[in-house]
Write a protein that holds these residues in place. Structure first.
Motif, PDB file in Angstrom:
ATOM      1  N   LEU A 210       0.819  -1.210   0.000  1.00  0.00           N
ATOM      2  CA  LEU A 210       0.000   0.000   0.000  1.00  0.00           C
ATOM      3  C   LEU A 210       0.855   1.264   0.000  1.00  0.00           C
ATOM      4  O   LEU A 210       0.460   2.285  -0.572  1.00  0.00           O
ATOM      5  CB  LEU A 210      -0.955  -0.015   1.192  1.00  0.00           C
ATOM      6  N   GLN A 211       2.040   1.194   0.605  1.00  0.00           N
ATOM      7  CA  GLN A 211       2.952   2.335   0.547  1.00  0.00           C
ATOM      8  C   GLN A 211       3.370   2.605  -0.896  1.00  0.00           C
ATOM      9  O   GLN A 211       3.402   3.758  -1.348  1.00  0.00           O
ATOM     10  CB  GLN A 211       4.180   2.081   1.420  1.00  0.00           C
ATOM     11  N   GLU A 212       3.684   1.549  -1.637  1.00  0.00           N
ATOM     12  CA  GLU A 212       4.061   1.709  -3.037  1.00  0.00           C
ATOM     13  C   GLU A 212       2.919   2.341  -3.835  1.00  0.00           C
ATOM     14  O   GLU A 212       3.137   3.244  -4.657  1.00  0.00           O
ATOM     15  CB  GLU A 212       4.431   0.351  -3.639  1.00  0.00           C
ATOM     16  N   LEU A 213       1.699   1.888  -3.578  1.00  0.00           N
ATOM     17  CA  LEU A 213       0.535   2.446  -4.260  1.00  0.00           C
ATOM     18  C   LEU A 213       0.362   3.919  -3.914  1.00  0.00           C
ATOM     19  O   LEU A 213       0.136   4.758  -4.797  1.00  0.00           O
ATOM     20  CB  LEU A 213      -0.711   1.655  -3.853  1.00  0.00           C
ATOM     21  N   CYS A 214       0.470   4.250  -2.634  1.00  0.00           N
ATOM     22  CA  CYS A 214       0.310   5.637  -2.202  1.00  0.00           C
ATOM     23  C   CYS A 214       1.396   6.537  -2.790  1.00  0.00           C
ATOM     24  O   CYS A 214       1.120   7.681  -3.181  1.00  0.00           O
ATOM     25  CB  CYS A 214       0.334   5.715  -0.681  1.00  0.00           C
TER      26      CYS A 214
ATOM     27  N   ILE B 274       8.320   1.460  10.458  1.00  0.00           N
ATOM     28  CA  ILE B 274       9.706   1.848  10.170  1.00  0.00           C
ATOM     29  C   ILE B 274      10.354   0.836   9.231  1.00  0.00           C
ATOM     30  O   ILE B 274      10.985   1.202   8.239  1.00  0.00           O
ATOM     31  CB  ILE B 274      10.498   1.974  11.484  1.00  0.00           C
ATOM     32  N   ARG B 275      10.185  -0.447   9.530  1.00  0.00           N
ATOM     33  CA  ARG B 275      10.785  -1.502   8.696  1.00  0.00           C
ATOM     34  C   ARG B 275      10.263  -1.455   7.267  1.00  0.00           C
ATOM     35  O   ARG B 275      11.002  -1.711   6.313  1.00  0.00           O
ATOM     36  CB  ARG B 275      10.498  -2.868   9.308  1.00  0.00           C
ATOM     37  N   ALA B 276       8.990  -1.135   7.110  1.00  0.00           N
ATOM     38  CA  ALA B 276       8.374  -1.148   5.785  1.00  0.00           C
ATOM     39  C   ALA B 276       8.611   0.142   5.011  1.00  0.00           C
ATOM     40  O   ALA B 276       8.295   0.215   3.826  1.00  0.00           O
ATOM     41  CB  ALA B 276       6.877  -1.395   5.917  1.00  0.00           C
ATOM     42  N   GLY B 277       9.159   1.155   5.671  1.00  0.00           N
ATOM     43  CA  GLY B 277       9.396   2.421   4.995  1.00  0.00           C
ATOM     44  C   GLY B 277       8.150   3.254   4.802  1.00  0.00           C
ATOM     45  O   GLY B 277       8.045   4.030   3.836  1.00  0.00           O
ATOM     46  N   ALA B 278       7.179   3.132   5.719  1.00  0.00           N
ATOM     47  CA  ALA B 278       5.946   3.918   5.630  1.00  0.00           C
ATOM     48  C   ALA B 278       6.241   5.399   5.833  1.00  0.00           C
ATOM     49  O   ALA B 278       7.234   5.784   6.462  1.00  0.00           O
ATOM     50  CB  ALA B 278       4.938   3.439   6.674  1.00  0.00           C
ATOM     51  N   ASP B 279       5.340   6.221   5.315  1.00  0.00           N
ATOM     52  CA  ASP B 279       5.516   7.671   5.434  1.00  0.00           C
ATOM     53  C   ASP B 279       5.334   8.176   6.851  1.00  0.00           C
ATOM     54  O   ASP B 279       5.816   9.259   7.192  1.00  0.00           O
ATOM     55  CB  ASP B 279       4.512   8.406   4.531  1.00  0.00           C
ATOM     56  N   GLY B 280       4.618   7.421   7.681  1.00  0.00           N
ATOM     57  CA  GLY B 280       4.400   7.886   9.039  1.00  0.00           C
ATOM     58  C   GLY B 280       3.609   6.897   9.860  1.00  0.00           C
ATOM     59  O   GLY B 280       3.274   5.792   9.411  1.00  0.00           O
ATOM     60  N   VAL B 281       3.301   7.310  11.093  1.00  0.00           N
ATOM     61  CA  VAL B 281       2.542   6.472  12.018  1.00  0.00           C
ATOM     62  C   VAL B 281       1.487   7.323  12.713  1.00  0.00           C
ATOM     63  O   VAL B 281       1.615   8.545  12.840  1.00  0.00           O
ATOM     64  CB  VAL B 281       3.447   5.821  13.091  1.00  0.00           C
ATOM     65  N   HIS B 282       0.433   6.629  13.143  1.00  0.00           N
ATOM     66  CA  HIS B 282      -0.566   7.261  13.997  1.00  0.00           C
ATOM     67  C   HIS B 282      -0.712   6.412  15.246  1.00  0.00           C
ATOM     68  O   HIS B 282      -0.915   5.188  15.145  1.00  0.00           O
ATOM     69  CB  HIS B 282      -1.916   7.390  13.295  1.00  0.00           C
ATOM     70  N   VAL B 283      -0.614   7.030  16.400  1.00  0.00           N
ATOM     71  CA  VAL B 283      -0.649   6.289  17.661  1.00  0.00           C
ATOM     72  C   VAL B 283      -1.668   6.899  18.613  1.00  0.00           C
ATOM     73  O   VAL B 283      -1.987   8.085  18.540  1.00  0.00           O
ATOM     74  CB  VAL B 283       0.742   6.263  18.338  1.00  0.00           C
TER      75      VAL B 283
END
Length: 219
Positions: A63-67, A84-93
């Motif tokens: 989904l990161q690649e798609l985004c 972090i491992r997947a290289g996502a743009d960010g996190v929501h906690v």
């Protein structure tokens, strides 16, 4: 993908939050997300509470690649290490996720950090701890969290007035009630069931994007 405050506001205009429980049986999550992004979703949050790490890691990367191709930020809910491992743009906690942890230090300066805050004190603390935006509600109850308490527009406005970072509304939002958020100070809307349980996520996203543009473009 760290954004300026104005870019962050624009990205929060229509924030789609995934829930695979409502996916049409003939479609994958990637297919539905692609249609939602094509219809104008401006940010995506991947929320998976039950997938094991290996499967979820692959999902984030897909989904990161798609985004990235669509120019839309991709945010992971709660599971910071996997993001972090997947290289996502960010996190929501949420509030329970930040207890005893410096999430900003964990993800570094360049990823987006969103934090759920239900009170003015929590919102101010989130801003101080490096959040780029705050998510708050439930503005109209919630079909995904049965214990979520409804928040009045006045309570929501108190939070938006208390901080200098954008605030996105969440909780039970759909096309028939979104106009009630006019004047709330929201930067945009985060929508789960209003898109993914609608029966036609592509059409629902398109309608919600049109409505959110009408409500929030002047800010």
């Amino acid at each position: 993908m760290r954004l300026t405050k104005n870019e962050m506001r624009q990205a929060l205009r229509l924030y789609a939050v995934t829930d695979r429980r409502w996916l049409p049986t003939a479609h994958s999550l990637r297919e539905v997300v692609a249609s939602v992004l094509d219809s104008g979703a401006t940010m995506l949050q991947i929320r998976e509470k039950e997938l094991d790490d290996a499967i979820f890691l692959d999902e984030i990367r897909t989904l990161q690649e798609l985004c990235t191709k669509k120019g839309v930020p991709c945010i992971v809910n709660d599971r910071v290490e996997l993001a972090i491992r997947a290289g996502a743009d960010g996190v929501h906690v949420g509030q329970s996720d930040i207890m005893g942890r410096d999430i900003r230090a964990m993800i570094g300066p360049d990823r987006i950090l969103g934090i759920t805050a239900k009170t003015v004190a929590q919102a101010r603390a989130a801003e101080t701890s490096g959040a780029d935006y705050i998510g708050t509600g439930a503005v109209f109850g919630s079909s995904t969290k049965t214990d979520a308490l409804a928040m009045s527009v006045e309570q929501f406005r108190a939070i938006t007035d208390a901080v200098h970072i954008p605030v996105v509304a969440i909780g039970g939002i759909h096309a028939d009630n979104v106009r009630q958020l006019a004047g709330s100070g929201a930067a945009g809307i985060a929508v789960v069931s209003g898109i993914f349980a609608s029966g036609n996520p592509k059409a629902a996203a398109a309608e919600l994007r049109k409505l959110s543009d009408e409500l929030f473009s002047a800010r």
